[in-house]
Scaffold this motif. Sequence first.
Motif, PDB file in Angstrom:
ATOM      1  N   ALA A   1     -44.771 -58.454   9.445  1.00  0.00           N
ATOM      2  CA  ALA A   1     -44.796 -58.165  10.880  1.00  0.00           C
ATOM      3  C   ALA A   1     -44.031 -56.904  11.236  1.00  0.00           C
ATOM      4  O   ALA A   1     -44.345 -56.233  12.230  1.00  0.00           O
ATOM      5  N   GLY A   2     -43.027 -56.534  10.439  1.00  0.00           N
ATOM      6  CA  GLY A   2     -42.249 -55.336  10.733  1.00  0.00           C
ATOM      7  C   GLY A   2     -43.072 -54.066  10.682  1.00  0.00           C
ATOM      8  O   GLY A   2     -42.706 -53.063  11.290  1.00  0.00           O
ATOM      9  N   ALA A   3     -44.223 -54.113   9.969  1.00  0.00           N
ATOM     10  CA  ALA A   3     -45.089 -52.937   9.883  1.00  0.00           C
ATOM     11  C   ALA A   3     -45.953 -52.779  11.122  1.00  0.00           C
ATOM     12  O   ALA A   3     -46.599 -51.744  11.298  1.00  0.00           O
TER      13      ALA A   3
ATOM     14  N   PHE B   1     -34.579 -51.976  -4.343  1.00  0.00           N
ATOM     15  CA  PHE B   1     -34.571 -51.953  -2.880  1.00  0.00           C
ATOM     16  C   PHE B   1     -34.629 -50.503  -2.411  1.00  0.00           C
ATOM     17  O   PHE B   1     -33.994 -49.615  -3.000  1.00  0.00           O
ATOM     18  N   VAL B   2     -35.410 -50.278  -1.344  1.00  0.00           N
ATOM     19  CA  VAL B   2     -35.537 -48.936  -0.779  1.00  0.00           C
ATOM     20  C   VAL B   2     -35.150 -49.004   0.689  1.00  0.00           C
ATOM     21  O   VAL B   2     -35.881 -49.597   1.496  1.00  0.00           O
ATOM     22  N   PRO B   3     -33.998 -48.456   1.066  1.00  0.00           N
ATOM     23  CA  PRO B   3     -33.606 -48.467   2.486  1.00  0.00           C
ATOM     24  C   PRO B   3     -34.469 -47.481   3.276  1.00  0.00           C
ATOM     25  O   PRO B   3     -34.655 -46.335   2.864  1.00  0.00           O
ATOM     26  N   ILE B   4     -34.993 -47.931   4.411  1.00  0.00           N
ATOM     27  CA  ILE B   4     -35.842 -47.072   5.244  1.00  0.00           C
ATOM     28  C   ILE B   4     -35.424 -47.212   6.705  1.00  0.00           C
ATOM     29  O   ILE B   4     -34.793 -48.194   7.094  1.00  0.00           O
ATOM     30  N   GLU B   5     -35.793 -46.229   7.522  1.00  0.00           N
ATOM     31  CA  GLU B   5     -35.548 -46.300   8.959  1.00  0.00           C
ATOM     32  C   GLU B   5     -36.588 -47.187   9.642  1.00  0.00           C
ATOM     33  O   GLU B   5     -36.322 -47.783  10.673  1.00  0.00           O
ATOM     34  N   GLY B   6     -37.770 -47.237   9.080  1.00  0.00           N
ATOM     35  CA  GLY B   6     -38.850 -48.033   9.655  1.00  0.00           C
ATOM     36  C   GLY B   6     -40.158 -47.713   8.963  1.00  0.00           C
ATOM     37  O   GLY B   6     -40.253 -46.771   8.152  1.00  0.00           O
ATOM     38  N   PHE B   7     -41.179 -48.477   9.272  1.00  0.00           N
ATOM     39  CA  PHE B   7     -42.503 -48.304   8.657  1.00  0.00           C
ATOM     40  C   PHE B   7     -43.043 -46.899   8.904  1.00  0.00           C
ATOM     41  O   PHE B   7     -43.488 -46.218   7.974  1.00  0.00           O
TER      42      PHE B   7
ATOM     43  N   SER C   1     -46.697 -50.524  16.606  1.00  0.00           N
ATOM     44  CA  SER C   1     -48.080 -50.475  17.089  1.00  0.00           C
ATOM     45  C   SER C   1     -48.262 -51.324  18.334  1.00  0.00           C
ATOM     46  O   SER C   1     -49.374 -51.430  18.861  1.00  0.00           O
ATOM     47  N   GLY C   2     -47.191 -51.953  18.783  1.00  0.00           N
ATOM     48  CA  GLY C   2     -47.264 -52.742  20.006  1.00  0.00           C
ATOM     49  C   GLY C   2     -47.408 -54.226  19.790  1.00  0.00           C
ATOM     50  O   GLY C   2     -47.675 -54.976  20.731  1.00  0.00           O
ATOM     51  N   ILE C   3     -47.223 -54.702  18.554  1.00  0.00           N
ATOM     52  CA  ILE C   3     -47.325 -56.122  18.250  1.00  0.00           C
ATOM     53  C   ILE C   3     -45.918 -56.678  18.012  1.00  0.00           C
ATOM     54  O   ILE C   3     -45.177 -56.146  17.182  1.00  0.00           O
ATOM     55  N   PRO C   4     -45.532 -57.735  18.716  1.00  0.00           N
ATOM     56  CA  PRO C   4     -44.182 -58.291  18.518  1.00  0.00           C
ATOM     57  C   PRO C   4     -43.991 -58.782  17.081  1.00  0.00           C
ATOM     58  O   PRO C   4     -44.927 -59.260  16.440  1.00  0.00           O
ATOM     59  N   THR C   5     -42.770 -58.688  16.595  1.00  0.00           N
ATOM     60  CA  THR C   5     -42.461 -59.230  15.275  1.00  0.00           C
ATOM     61  C   THR C   5     -42.368 -60.747  15.357  1.00  0.00           C
ATOM     62  O   THR C   5     -42.299 -61.340  16.446  1.00  0.00           O
ATOM     63  N   GLY C   6     -42.334 -61.379  14.180  1.00  0.00           N
ATOM     64  CA  GLY C   6     -42.182 -62.827  14.141  1.00  0.00           C
ATOM     65  C   GLY C   6     -40.897 -63.275  14.809  1.00  0.00           C
ATOM     66  O   GLY C   6     -40.861 -64.286  15.525  1.00  0.00           O
ATOM     67  N   GLU C   7     -39.821 -62.507  14.616  1.00  0.00           N
ATOM     68  CA  GLU C   7     -38.539 -62.865  15.231  1.00  0.00           C
ATOM     69  C   GLU C   7     -38.615 -62.747  16.747  1.00  0.00           C
ATOM     70  O   GLU C   7     -38.103 -63.606  17.480  1.00  0.00           O
ATOM     71  N   GLU C   8     -39.275 -61.691  17.247  1.00  0.00           N
ATOM     72  CA  GLU C   8     -39.404 -61.511  18.698  1.00  0.00           C
ATOM     73  C   GLU C   8     -40.245 -62.624  19.315  1.00  0.00           C
ATOM     74  O   GLU C   8     -39.915 -63.142  20.399  1.00  0.00           O
TER      75      GLU C   8
END
Length: 618
Positions: free
Chosen positions: A33-35, A259-265, A39-46
């Motif tokens: 869901a984080g990807a 592990f690869v740390p990223i700022e976001g998708f 795009s305007g779709i809430p994450t599972g946590e949200e």
Amino acid sequence: MLDESRILPLNLFLNTMREGCQNEKRYCFILGAGASKTSGIPTGEELAKQWHEEILERYTQQEIQQLKKRLGVRKTKPSSKAYFDLYALRFFPDYHNGSAFLERAMEQAQPSLGYYPLAALLASTENNLVITTNFDSLVEDALFIYTQKKPIVISHELLAQYINFNTRRPIVAKIHRGLFFGPLNRAEQVNGLSEQWKEILREAFKRYTPVVIGYAGGDHSLMDFLKDTQKLNGLYWCYRHEEPPAEIQKVVEQHDGFFVPIEGFDEMMYLMGQKFGYEDPCERIKRVAEQRVTHYQEQVGAFQAQLRAMTDPSEDQSRILRALDENQQAKLQRLNRSLELDGEDGQTYRERGMLFYQANEYQLACHDLTRAAELGTEDSQLYLQRGNCCYYLGQIEEAIEDYGRSLEQEENSQAYRNRGLMYMQKQEHELAISDFTHAIALTPDQQILYTLRARAYCINGEYEKSQADCGRALELGLPSAEIHTVLADALENLGQDEQALQNYQKALQLDPDYERAYNNRGVFYLSRGQQEAALADFRKATRLKPEEALYHANVGSALNELKRWKEALTSSNRAIKLNSKLAVAYQIRANTYEGLGQKEKAAQDQQTYETLNREAPQ
């Protein structure tokens, strides 16, 4: 505590991935869901937080406890791991409401910028697999917007068997199903993967190294599979800011991953696109959109012309024509008023020219488009449309010139295709082949372009190339009568008579009224001494398209072979009346006069044939 030896900086990972691709290593993407968030779709946590608040608003504490007991729910503290339990509480007892909620949440979503490099990679390399727990269609939408590739989308476990990892076509595997296929949203539904998915994923991970983005591992389906499966061929798990939970750390360590740390998708995928050299897609999107508009306008124009040509249209057809006319008249009045106020408005001339083109008023369209160009409102599409007008007005040289101007402004597949068609009419087949080849380079997945080039190759005597293009055309879409006819022509010239006849038959099965297949099969029969079969096919072609001079000439040729001279003369005369420049008709009539003993007329027709042949383009 995260093991620092397992952390790779993003730039290092991207360099490794690019080099791996160069060395024929294949990567796949596991998206959660984080990807989809940007795009305007809430994450599972949200969503879990939203549903938690709505549950508290709707029910008392006692009712909530009763529902939890009834549904076997344990996790209600809002988090990605509680998504499935909170979904069950929020939408019990009618989970269709839950599906409707998710549809609304995803309805207006558009692929964010990170989906462009992802789509480009999926479409242009062997890294063509996405495995996702998401229900959305963002990957498919991105492929449609940014590439010419149509993906294989597996939205249900029962379809998993249709995945073919040997294809170059993008594959989207939705292990929790697609939005319209009864998506898996409750804990009991994701308590382990189906056997169909397990089998497919085992096979996938033998071929691909997974890259995980935006997946929090909150389910017991894919996450449990990653825990239990045999050691993967590497694993890269991208995470944002917070250290991944111990469960994920254990999985990465188990598979000797990183592990690869990223700022976001979006940030990660954008940088990946830079590494792979993907250019800004805006111009291509604009060009494709303009071509779609032009294509639609051409269809509207052809549709109107077809309706106007009908001698006895049905009431529905008449109603459509009236509606089209009324719509165009209203637009025309508005544009006329605009030009009365400002006769130097190039954009309005351009718009009115396009309107005249749709109405098949090609002379008026040419005038307005020319005026627009004189006023500085010139662009690739204007010259493309003016070229089309010239073509319909029979001004082939002018059409070729305008298509060239369109291409000087901006390369576009449609101008190359249309100019290639003009060269075909002029029998300049090498130039046509060149233009079709340029068009294919710009839009490599258009079936019609391979069909046209196959026909040009065949006429030019390049039969093996024609055969190859027919094969590519059949790979790209549904079979058509035209493709099988061209393929039959090529096979005939390659001496593969049985296969040629089979393809003529396939063509006529697909379209029993395709006159060119009858004509060309007639040529095949006549060259093999089967005059009666040839005559039957030629006559069928003339009945289907009586205005085509060549078909009547071929009837005359078959009748000559049968020594039915008077009938042959009638057919040859008809061909010449329809097209006085058709050289072969004079040669056929010369043979007829020879059979009738009229030597002088035969000599005259033979002389005309030779003159026309010399004048014809080589």
